[in-house]
Design a protein around this motif. Structure first.
Motif, PDB file in Angstrom:
ATOM      1  N   PRO A  37      33.008 -20.727 -26.652  1.00 14.29           N
ATOM      2  CA  PRO A  37      33.716 -21.933 -26.197  1.00 14.29           C
ATOM      3  C   PRO A  37      34.575 -22.530 -27.302  1.00 14.29           C
ATOM      4  CG  PRO A  37      31.417 -22.008 -25.559  1.00 14.29           C
ATOM      5  CD  PRO A  37      31.597 -20.792 -26.409  1.00 14.29           C
ATOM      6  N   GLN A  38      34.040 -22.506 -28.528  1.00 17.15           N
ATOM      7  CA  GLN A  38      34.804 -23.089 -29.631  1.00 17.15           C
ATOM      8  C   GLN A  38      36.116 -22.344 -29.819  1.00 17.15           C
ATOM      9  OE1 GLN A  38      31.545 -22.418 -29.755  1.00 17.15           O
ATOM     10  NE2 GLN A  38      30.848 -24.568 -29.675  1.00 17.15           N
ATOM     11  N   LEU A  71      38.415 -23.284 -26.973  1.00 11.80           N
ATOM     12  CA  LEU A  71      38.855 -24.683 -26.982  1.00 11.80           C
ATOM     13  C   LEU A  71      39.772 -24.959 -28.157  1.00 11.80           C
ATOM     14  CD1 LEU A  71      35.619 -26.502 -25.854  1.00 11.80           C
ATOM     15  CD2 LEU A  71      37.746 -26.219 -24.586  1.00 11.80           C
ATOM     16  N   GLN A  96      42.266 -23.817 -21.930  1.00 10.90           N
ATOM     17  CA  GLN A  96      41.408 -24.068 -20.775  1.00 10.90           C
ATOM     18  C   GLN A  96      41.818 -23.203 -19.581  1.00 10.90           C
ATOM     19  OE1 GLN A  96      41.702 -27.496 -18.373  1.00 10.90           O
ATOM     20  NE2 GLN A  96      39.501 -27.807 -18.269  1.00 10.90           N
ATOM     21  N   VAL A 123      40.431 -19.899 -19.915  1.00 15.85           N
ATOM     22  CA  VAL A 123      39.007 -19.886 -19.579  1.00 15.85           C
ATOM     23  C   VAL A 123      38.838 -19.818 -18.068  1.00 15.85           C
ATOM     24  CG1 VAL A 123      36.886 -21.251 -19.626  1.00 15.85           C
ATOM     25  CG2 VAL A 123      38.339 -21.145 -21.654  1.00 15.85           C
ATOM     26  N   TYR A 171      31.347 -21.724 -15.322  1.00 14.96           N
ATOM     27  CA  TYR A 171      32.143 -22.657 -16.121  1.00 14.96           C
ATOM     28  C   TYR A 171      31.223 -23.563 -16.947  1.00 14.96           C
ATOM     29  CZ  TYR A 171      36.158 -25.730 -16.971  1.00 14.96           C
ATOM     30  OH  TYR A 171      37.169 -26.451 -17.543  1.00 14.96           O
ATOM     31  N   GLU A 172      30.193 -24.041 -16.282  1.00 18.10           N
ATOM     32  CA  GLU A 172      29.234 -24.931 -16.964  1.00 18.10           C
ATOM     33  C   GLU A 172      28.484 -24.163 -18.049  1.00 18.10           C
ATOM     34  OE1 GLU A 172      26.731 -26.849 -14.141  1.00 18.10           O
ATOM     35  OE2 GLU A 172      25.499 -27.800 -15.695  1.00 18.10           O
ATOM     36  N   TYR A 187      30.659 -23.807 -21.113  1.00 15.51           N
ATOM     37  CA  TYR A 187      30.802 -25.019 -21.915  1.00 15.51           C
ATOM     38  C   TYR A 187      29.487 -25.500 -22.507  1.00 15.51           C
ATOM     39  CZ  TYR A 187      35.714 -25.406 -21.174  1.00 15.51           C
ATOM     40  OH  TYR A 187      37.054 -25.157 -21.219  1.00 15.51           O
ATOM     41  N   LYS A 188      28.407 -24.890 -22.088  1.00 21.45           N
ATOM     42  CA  LYS A 188      27.122 -25.236 -22.707  1.00 21.45           C
ATOM     43  C   LYS A 188      26.789 -24.238 -23.801  1.00 21.45           C
ATOM     44  CE  LYS A 188      24.860 -27.812 -19.038  1.00 21.45           C
ATOM     45  NZ  LYS A 188      23.870 -27.741 -17.948  1.00 21.45           N
TER      46      LYS A 188
END
Lengths: 312, 224
Positions: B146-147, B150, B155, B158, B213-214, B217-218
């Motif tokens: 994610p890093q 981002l 986005q 992603v 997606y969740e 981002y976790k």
């Protein structure tokens, strides 16, 4: 309604997949539960997230490429085939099916000779109508006979010679049919063929038609890529065929010869159905049409001649 | 028949998403289709002009950029071949019919790719057998974190990669409804399924997308 259940259902709620009672229950719950309201808001955000994806732009010349491909594709299809009436196609298909049922017991039986036999040699020695006629494929070969670049030229040359060959074939056909009534004239399997026959005799045995087996003959016919008008002709001829032919009651060779025209007609129809309707492939050669039209009064025989012509 | 054509031509006049502004594109689909069915090449060209971007977009979203152009061409050739059988009947419009061909083409392509991958794949977990024993296969994990994503402000990348990691049947409905903005009714016709089934599929697809997606981002990794 419990939170877990609501969270599991939020996507169904957003998609409108819930009953009105379930939807009302969820609305009622989220109005009092901030956690579930957040889950609902996230579910509602997903379509937007996807909608924000950039719109892909094709290469500027894509339309031109498609147009060119479409033109090339359309050019490879005969105009008449695009407008063939479905009824005609259905009639031809039905005729093919009926003929196939009548003829299947016969087509698997070899008529007699292979390519190296004396009879075939004699036939090959007969001056063909055109000097540039493609060589007959070897028995069992499934290759398509080469199509001349200038088929109209071939038509002009082929017609006169084809007429004389049609007469010989007519004699052959008549001989075989006559032989049905007089069995002593029917060439039995293994009987002397053209090589042993006096040169002046004008009647050909079936083997002299240049086909090692009836099925080989049919395969050869099936490789004809003819003009779309042939489908019309073939279907008309199928409808004109004598209904009195009883293969089981005639000598096999006689029946085979008599029916070869039927088979050829049917297979031309079937070939055209496949070639034009399904695969949209066309390689025009007017040879068959030229030969057929040169002997208009003997349609069945002309189709036989077509088979022989292509099989040479 | 004639009245059906006129009625349905109204449906054709309100496509979702981008509209092309050329004169040909504004022509009535029904007239163009009838003309093309009678062998008029320019009519079919006008239909190509009107729809190729949308078809390309669908195929791009379904199969990716590499094959999208070739597949677009294939769709129009298939349409040309089958055009004779097309009729304006009931609620069917040319666009619906064309999109259906496009979706079938995309699904076929994805199936073929899957077969090719299955043929070419090998197990990453399996040790490499050597003459003097076996060694562990070390495959570098080049999936984005994610890093990484981002930091690059990607986005959309992603979203794109998660979308493409979904099964084709999920991706299909998300592309048609959420990205292309088609109505449920039309998508149900394109996919040949009842409306209720389609809504459930949409919900399931969004749920699968949301879960990935969740997860990403976790702290999960992005599918390759």
């Amino acid at each position: 309604m419990k939170c877990e259940r609501v969270k599991a259902k939020v996507h169904w709620y957003v998609a409108g997949a819930l009953s009105s009672r379930q939807a009302r229950a969820i609305e009622q719950h989220v109005s009092q539960c901030p956690d579930c309201a957040k889950a609902l808001a996230e579910a509602k955000a997903i379509p937007q997230l996807l909608k924000n994806l950039p719109v892909p732009q094709p290469h500027p010349d894509l339309a031109a490429r498609i147009d060119a491909a479409v033109r090339a594709h359309a050019a490879s299809r005969p105009v008449a085939a695009r407008h063939l009436k479905p009824a005609l196609v259905a009639a031809a298909a039905l005729a093919v099916a009926i003929i196939a049922v009548l003829v299947v017991p016969l087509v698997h039986r070899p008529l007699s000779l292979n390519a190296s036999s004396p009879a075939t040699s004699r036939f090959a020695a007969t001056p063909p109508a055109t000097t540039d006629t493609p060589a007959r494929p070897s028995p069992g070969a499934r290759t398509r006979p080469p199509v001349p670049a200038d088929s109209s030229r071939l038509v002009r040359r082929a017609a006169p010679g084809a007429e004389s060959r049609a007469r010989r074939l007519m004699s052959a056909g008549a001989g075989m049919r006559f032989a049905a009534a007089k069995p002593q004239n029917v060439p039995a399997p293994g009987a002397p063929t053209a090589a042993a026959r006096p040169a002046h005799q004008d009647t050909l045995a079936p083997a002299e038609l240049g086909c090692s087996t009836a099925s080989q003959d049919l395969r050869t016919v099936a490789t004809i890529a003819a003009a779309p008008e042939h489908l019309v002709m073939a279907s008309q001829r199928i409808s004109q065929l004598p209904t009195t032919v009883q293969p089981a009651t005639r000598p096999r060779q006689a029946a085979g010869l008599t029916i070869s025209g039927e088979i050829a007609s049917g297979l031309i129809a079937a070939t055209l159905l496949n070639e034009y309707i399904e695969k949209n492939v066309i390689e025009t050669t007017d040879t068959a049409l030229a030969i057929a039209t040169s002997v208009p009064t003997v349609p069945t025989l002309s189709i036989s001649d077509t088979a022989v012509k292509v099989g040479e | 028949m004639r009245s059906e054509v006129l009625v349905n031509s109204e449906l054709v006049e309100k496509p979702a998403g981008n509209k092309t502004n050329t004169g040909a594109a504004n022509c009535d689909d029904s007239k163009l289709v009838l003309a093309a069915q009678q062998g008029e090449g320019s009519a079919f060209s006008a239909l190509v002009d009107k729809y190729y971007r949308k078809v390309y977009g669908l195929l791009y979203q379904m199969c990716g950029a590499i094959d999208a152009e070739d597949l677009t061409q294939e769709v129009f050739l298939r349409a040309l071949t089958a055009l004779r059988k097309f009729q304006f009947r009931g609620q069917a419009s040319f666009r619906t019919w064309l999109y259906k061909i496009a979706m079938n083409t995309a699904i076929n392509e994805l199936r073929q790719r899957k077969r090719r991958r299955a043929w070419e794949s090998y197990s990453l977990d399996k040790n490499i057998e050597l003459a003097d024993g076996s060694v562990e296969r070390n495959v570098p994990d080049d999936a984005d974190t994610p890093q990484d994503a981002l930091e690059r402000g990607e986005q959309q990348a992603v979203v794109w990669r998660i979308l493409h990691a979904l099964p084709a049947r999920h991706r299909q409905v998300l592309v048609l409804i959420d990205i292309e903005g088609l109505e449920y009714q039309e998508v149900a016709q394109i996919l040949g399924c009842p409306l209720g089934t389609l809504k459930s599929r949409v919900a399931r697809a969004r749920s699968a997308f949301a879960a990935r997606y969740e997860r990403f981002y976790k702290g999960g990794t992005l599918p390759r």
